[in-house]
Design a protein around this motif. Structure first.
Motif, mmCIF file in Angstrom:
data_model
loop_
_atom_site.group_PDB
_atom_site.id
_atom_site.type_symbol
_atom_site.label_atom_id
_atom_site.label_comp_id
_atom_site.label_asym_id
_atom_site.label_seq_id
_atom_site.Cartn_x
_atom_site.Cartn_y
_atom_site.Cartn_z
ATOM 1 N N LYS A 231 -90.822 -4.444 68.861
ATOM 2 C CA LYS A 231 -91.792 -5.386 68.593
ATOM 3 C C LYS A 231 -92.590 -5.376 69.889
ATOM 4 O O LYS A 231 -92.363 -4.762 71.049
ATOM 5 N N LYS A 232 -93.936 -6.185 69.997
ATOM 6 C CA LYS A 232 -94.717 -6.009 71.002
ATOM 7 C C LYS A 232 -94.022 -6.983 72.143
ATOM 8 O O LYS A 232 -93.320 -7.923 71.952
ATOM 9 N N ILE A 233 -94.155 -6.509 73.535
ATOM 10 C CA ILE A 233 -93.887 -7.282 74.722
ATOM 11 C C ILE A 233 -94.870 -8.535 74.802
ATOM 12 O O ILE A 233 -94.267 -9.653 75.228
ATOM 13 N N HIS A 234 -95.995 -8.352 74.790
ATOM 14 C CA HIS A 234 -96.784 -9.324 75.107
ATOM 15 C C HIS A 234 -97.617 -9.876 73.884
ATOM 16 O O HIS A 234 -97.738 -9.183 72.896
ATOM 17 N N GLU A 235 -97.903 -11.186 74.054
ATOM 18 C CA GLU A 235 -98.587 -11.835 72.850
ATOM 19 C C GLU A 235 -100.139 -11.421 72.853
ATOM 20 O O GLU A 235 -100.558 -10.696 73.866
ATOM 21 N N VAL B 9 -102.117 -12.400 84.769
ATOM 22 C CA VAL B 9 -101.542 -11.246 85.077
ATOM 23 C C VAL B 9 -99.977 -11.507 85.367
ATOM 24 O O VAL B 9 -98.982 -10.797 85.220
ATOM 25 N N GLY B 10 -99.765 -12.703 85.839
ATOM 26 C CA GLY B 10 -98.185 -13.101 86.449
ATOM 27 C C GLY B 10 -97.387 -13.076 85.289
ATOM 28 O O GLY B 10 -96.219 -12.463 85.139
ATOM 29 N N ASN B 11 -97.679 -13.818 84.220
ATOM 30 C CA ASN B 11 -96.794 -13.755 82.897
ATOM 31 C C ASN B 11 -96.761 -12.438 82.207
ATOM 32 O O ASN B 11 -95.846 -12.165 81.659
ATOM 33 N N TYR B 12 -98.084 -11.542 82.302
ATOM 34 C CA TYR B 12 -97.911 -10.572 81.730
ATOM 35 C C TYR B 12 -96.979 -9.448 82.592
ATOM 36 O O TYR B 12 -96.165 -8.681 81.804
ATOM 37 N N CYS B 13 -96.866 -9.638 83.714
ATOM 38 C CA CYS B 13 -95.908 -8.932 84.290
ATOM 39 C C CYS B 13 -94.533 -9.359 84.451
ATOM 40 O O CYS B 13 -93.482 -8.433 84.282
ATOM 41 N N VAL B 14 -94.282 -10.610 83.985
ATOM 42 C CA VAL B 14 -93.041 -11.213 83.778
ATOM 43 C C VAL B 14 -92.365 -10.510 82.503
ATOM 44 O O VAL B 14 -91.226 -10.154 82.364
ATOM 45 N N SER B 15 -93.192 -10.440 81.494
ATOM 46 C CA SER B 15 -92.736 -9.973 80.344
ATOM 47 C C SER B 15 -92.336 -8.563 80.463
ATOM 48 O O SER B 15 -91.456 -7.944 79.303
#
Length: 719
Positions: free
Chosen positions: A160-164, A539-545
């Motif tokens: 499944k995709k990591i990012h929304e 970008v913050g939440n993107y990198c956390v994922s």
């Protein structure tokens, strides 16, 4: 008679019956003994047979279990080796799928055929394959009567995709980053006994480059202290700033990552396509630095070239009337020419006459001092690039009169800047002879609109990208007098990553203004369309994922990476660190292969950042990009040594302690704190194209698959 009979009977019994009874008892005893013996023998035989059967079954079960475990461990090792091959940045491992199939070991061929797509990364789809595992004669088969059967199925499932979908507005590359698991189902049978072992690896496939931001050498969303943007660079002794000897500060220099082309006759589109770009969201006007010294910017101002044009009689400035002084007519069209020169700002040059002649200019902050930023390099390292946002530049268009014949280029008369309401006044500015003023006004027929076509003037509302037109003009300005108009010949082809061309159009400089609403392309496919200002906040939440592991502190993370190094495992991937984080130089041996450090609070760098893999990892880890991402704090540079990394402050600042800045990567910060730049330490941000998200090769090399360090293993019922 009774007695006799009794006696006879007694006699008869004593002589015959007692003897017969003893023999019968013996027979019975023998028969009983034989019966017991046969029962015992039968029991022992049955027991022995059952024991032999039970022992056989236990032995077969153990063999089947051992073979099933062997198969699971072999495929575990194969998966680790295959993933290590995919994660390797050794140039000899590309293209991944082709090289993986060619160099495949046991089971590897099936892995690369089924689980690796044509792009050389782990498939985004769920897949399964039967893996062939040979059983070694001298190990698992040693001493066995029969040959066990082994069947191992490897499945990639739960992808499944990591990012929304809305993780970063405008980004269309989310599907390539996935999370799922490898399931190893190993079933072995031996002499009709089956055993099954299941092993589960969680995996996370991520892209190391950061969307959009890593296309830019510098990204800034806020500059709160813009009053410090344009300042006086001279030292206390008044030395010309071109030397910058003991200057009060040195500027921040941005370099795009490439050497400038040897010739300017080629289309600059390809060069600009690979340069690290600049995005500054707030509106700025940057004063251009004078001269060709260490930090001057004349290379963006036609290299100090002097242009000239003839005065047309009965037309234009100085040709529409006579200048009469003391009964003498001055016909300037016969004796003089108009010269023009683009130059840096005069407050810094300490040329008194020039300062007087420009004293009427309004907005001194933008026309008398050069900026603290050098967005396109310096004369020593010119680095023209694309600047996005409402970023303008200011400089002086110096104009004046020079004699037509027998005059040196230095024999020029500077024409002062005059406002409309001052044109008819008795004195325009200090330093100008009254008779000269009469001639100038008379030869323009007393018309200010005519005079202003030749007077010196501040240029402060043109896009900073105008500098590209002067740099790439193929006429190669040399600083000598040039009989031509100031109209650089600049037109690019389509810049591939931008999907558009640029052109300098005289009197339409806005054509070179690049706003924040753009589209980005990779290999002719659009990968982003939106506003640049919306990227960094997300970008913050993107990198956390992307983070597969979380650590309470940098100390615990260091212990974990130390353990990986001892086992020779590639530590590549993104890691989440709670609290603050401090980088010291001993991290250089641990954070190799491409590592992202996502921290809740401040990131502080106190030593050189230059990853140096050792041992077997030295060949495997060729590209060792480091990403420092501060989610809620600042990125503090407390060293003057080289930092080969990307610095990202999602909500804070990237700031220096004063020791200097030497970054090779890229910088993205919500806030640029100019006060931290106002010092004499050298400050350079060099773009590293290996971070380029929009570059096909950097993007291809940026994928990493991270496995759980230890799989989950359990026995299951056979199917």
């Amino acid at each position: 008679m009774q007695k006799v009979e009794w006696l006879g009977m007694r006699h008869f019994g004593s002589e015959r019956f007692p003897k017969c009874g003893k023999d019968g008892m013996a027979l019975l005893i023998v028969l009983g003994f034989l019966a017991a013996f046969f029962v015992t023998v039968f029991y022992l035989h049955s027991y022995s047979t059952n024991q032999r059967y039970q022992s056989h079954m236990v032995s077969s079960s153990e063999v089947a279990s051992r073979v099933a475990e062997f198969g699971a461990k072999q495929v575990q090792s194969m998966v680790r080796n295959a993933v290590a091959f995919l994660n390797s940045s050794d140039p000899g491992t590309f293209p991944k799928r082709e090289k993986g199939l060619k160099e495949a070991q046991a089971g590897m061929k099936e892995f690369f055929e089924i689980f690796v797509d044509e792009n050389g990364r782990l498939s985004e789809k769920e897949q399964n394959a039967l893996i062939s595992i040979p059983l070694a004669e001298n190990t698992i088969l040693s001493g066995l009567t029969f040959t066990p059967e082994l069947k191992v199925i490897l499945t990639l499932e739960g992808q499944k995709k990591i990012h929304e979908d809305s993780a970063i507005p405008g980004d269309s590359e989310r599907a390539a980053e996935t999370i799922g698991k490898f399931v190893i189902d190993s079933t072995a049978s031996y002499d009709k006994v089956e055993r099954r072992v299941i092993s589960v690896f969680e995996q996370r496939t991520v892209q190391m480059t950061i969307p959009v931001l890593s296309r830019f050498a510098l990204t800034v969303l806020e500059i709160p202290d813009k009053d410090k943007l344009n300042s006086n660079l001279v030292n206390a002794r008044g030395t010309a700033p071109e030397t910058f000897t003991d200057a009060t500060y040195t500027p921040l220099v941005v370099l795009g990552g490439q050497r400038v082309p040897d010739t300017k006759n080629n289309d600059p589109a390809q060069f600009l396509d690979k340069q690290g770009w600049v995005f500054i969201l707030p509106e700025l006007t940057l004063g251009v630095a004078p001269g060709n010294g260490k930090f001057g910017e004349n290379f963006l101002l036609a290299s100090g070239c002097t242009f000239y044009r003839d005065i047309q009689k009965d037309a234009g400035p100085f040709g529409t009337g006579f200048g009469v002084v003391r009964g003498k007519n001055f016909e300037l069209w016969n004796t003089h020419q108009i010269y023009s020169r683009l130059t840096g700002l005069y407050q810094e040059t300490k040329k008194e006459e020039c300062f007087y002649f420009m004293s009427n200019i309004s907005g001194v902050d933008n026309v008398q001092h050069s900026s603290i930023l050098r967005l396109m390099g310096t004369p020593d390292s010119p680095s023209p690039t694309l600047v996005f946002g409402n970023v303008l530049r200011s400089y002086i268009l110096e104009q004046g009169l020079r004699k037509k014949y027998g005059a040196s280029p230095a024999d020029c008369a500077f024409l002062p800047y005059v406002r409309r309401e001052q044109f008819d006044s008795a004195s325009w500015t200090a330093g100008l002879d009254p008779d000269s003023q009469k001639v100038l006004r008379g030869t323009c027929n007393g018309n200010w609109d005519t005079y202003r076509q030749a007077m010196s003037t501040p240029v402060s509302s043109v896009p900073f990208n105008e500098g590209l037109a002067f740099w790439f003009d193929p006429d190669e300005y040399t600083g000598k007098t040039t009989p031509r108009a100031i109209q650089p010949n600049f037109k690019t082809g389509v810049i591939p990553k931008l999907g558009k061309s640029l052109e300098y159009v005289p009197k339409q400089p806005e054509n070179l203004l690049l706003g924040q609403n753009i589209a980005l392309y990779r290999d002719d496919s659009q990968v982003f369309s939106g506003e640049l200002g919306n990227v960094l906040p997300n970008v913050g939440n993107y990198c956390v994922s992307r983070c597969g592991r979380q650590f309470e502190s940098g100390k615990i993370l260091k212990e974990y990476l130390t353990g990986l190094r001892k086992t020779g495992m590639n530590p590549t991937g993104f890691y989440y660190v709670k609290g603050s984080f401090e980088w010291t130089e001993d991290w250089n041996e641990l954070a190799v292969g491409g590592v992202g450090l996502v921290c809740e609070k401040d990131v502080t760098i106190v030593g050189m950042v230059k990853p140096a893999p050792t041992g077997d990892l030295a060949k495997e880890c060729v590209n060792n990009q480091i990403y420092f991402v501060s989610l809620g704090g600042d990125v503090n540079i407390n060293t003057g040594r080289r930092i080969e990394a990307a610095l990202v402050a999602v909500k804070g600042r990237v700031r220096s302690s004063g020791a200097g800045i030497d970054v090779c990567g890229f910088v993205a910060a919500r806030i640029m704190e100019l006060s931290g730049l106002c010092n004499s330490s050298p400050k350079v941000v060099r773009y590293d194209p290996r971070y380029d998200w929009a570059d096909s090769q950097a993007y291809r090399n940026g994928f990493r698959t991270v496995l759980e360090r230890q799989p989950i293993v359990f026995f299951a019922k056979p199917n």
